[in-house]
Write a protein that holds these residues in place. Structure first.
Motif, PDB file in Angstrom:
ATOM      1  N   ARG A 143      13.078  43.787  -7.702  1.00 20.53           N
ATOM      2  CA  ARG A 143      13.918  44.852  -8.238  1.00 20.53           C
ATOM      3  C   ARG A 143      13.853  46.047  -7.291  1.00 20.53           C
ATOM      4  NH1 ARG A 143      12.056  46.029 -14.204  1.00 20.53           N
ATOM      5  NH2 ARG A 143      13.684  47.611 -13.934  1.00 20.53           N
ATOM      6  N   ILE A 144      14.994  46.455  -6.766  1.00 20.35           N
ATOM      7  CA  ILE A 144      14.963  47.506  -5.749  1.00 20.35           C
ATOM      8  C   ILE A 144      14.599  48.861  -6.338  1.00 20.35           C
ATOM      9  CG2 ILE A 144      16.516  46.306  -4.188  1.00 20.35           C
ATOM     10  CD1 ILE A 144      18.766  48.153  -5.121  1.00 20.35           C
ATOM     11  N   ASN A 145      14.760  49.031  -7.643  1.00 18.86           N
ATOM     12  CA  ASN A 145      14.340  50.305  -8.217  1.00 18.86           C
ATOM     13  C   ASN A 145      12.823  50.389  -8.373  1.00 18.86           C
ATOM     14  OD1 ASN A 145      14.049  48.600 -10.381  1.00 18.86           O
ATOM     15  ND2 ASN A 145      15.615  49.574 -11.643  1.00 18.86           N
ATOM     16  N   SER A 146      12.109  49.318  -7.984  1.00 19.61           N
ATOM     17  CA  SER A 146      10.651  49.355  -7.945  1.00 19.61           C
ATOM     18  C   SER A 146      10.135  49.742  -6.559  1.00 19.61           C
ATOM     19  CB  SER A 146      10.071  47.988  -8.324  1.00 19.61           C
ATOM     20  OG  SER A 146      10.300  47.043  -7.294  1.00 19.61           O
TER      21      SER A 146
ATOM     22  N   GLY B 160      15.326  57.311  -6.213  1.00 25.75           N
ATOM     23  CA  GLY B 160      16.073  58.268  -7.023  1.00 25.75           C
ATOM     24  C   GLY B 160      17.516  58.431  -6.596  1.00 25.75           C
ATOM     25  N   GLY B 161      17.885  57.727  -5.522  1.00 23.89           N
ATOM     26  CA  GLY B 161      19.271  57.768  -5.073  1.00 23.89           C
ATOM     27  C   GLY B 161      19.574  58.795  -4.004  1.00 23.89           C
TER      28      GLY B 161
ATOM     29  N   ARG C 247      23.457  51.565  -3.277  1.00 23.13           N
ATOM     30  CA  ARG C 247      22.631  50.529  -3.865  1.00 23.13           C
ATOM     31  C   ARG C 247      23.243  50.054  -5.169  1.00 23.13           C
ATOM     32  NH1 ARG C 247      17.083  53.089  -4.255  1.00 23.13           N
ATOM     33  NH2 ARG C 247      16.593  51.486  -5.780  1.00 23.13           N
ATOM     34  N   ASP C 248      23.026  48.797  -5.470  1.00 18.05           N
ATOM     35  CA  ASP C 248      23.432  48.203  -6.744  1.00 18.05           C
ATOM     36  C   ASP C 248      22.171  47.618  -7.353  1.00 18.05           C
ATOM     37  OD1 ASP C 248      24.311  46.597  -8.833  1.00 18.05           O
ATOM     38  OD2 ASP C 248      26.191  46.100  -7.824  1.00 18.05           O
TER      39      ASP C 248
END
Length: 116
Positions: A27-30, A54-55, A71-72
């Motif tokens: 998971r890229i948000n990790s 955080g973008g 990012r998606d």
């Protein structure tokens, strides 16, 4: 372990566009952040663009206004939209990930060639 697989490179004429993709095995948000680097023949690898968990984004001066990193999270994929390409953008482009524990992972690279 984080596996990164790039795609989308190719040959394009100057002024054209390409979109690179980097699919991650986690998971890229990790991740702390993900980046695109490039390396031209005989030159050092350089940071092109980065995006944090955080973008927040950052770009090399040479690509500002032409390239966009995004990012998606649902697809665990980071993109690099490259517009108004120049011959000097020719390089192997690498996806990079930095984990929260500051481990570094690299993709295998994808060739981008811009003809004049």
């Amino acid at each position: 372990q984080v596996q990164l697989v790039e795609s989308g490179g190719g040959l394009v004429q100057a002024g054209g566009s390409l979109r690179l993709s980097c699919a991650a095995s986690v998971r890229i948000n990790s991740l702390n952040n993900m980046d695109w680097y490039r390396q031209a023949p005989g030159k050092q690898r350089e940071l092109v663009a980065s995006i944090t968990s955080g973008g927040n984004t950052n770009y090399a001066d040479s690509v500002k206004g032409r390239f966009t990193i995004s990012r998606d999270n649902a697809k665990n994929t980071v993109y690099l939209q490259m517009n108004s390409l120049k011959p000097e953008d020719t390089a192997v482009y690498y996806c990079h990930a930095l984990t929260m524990r500051y481990s570094n992972y690299w993709g295998q690279g994808t060739q981008v060639t811009v003809s004049s």
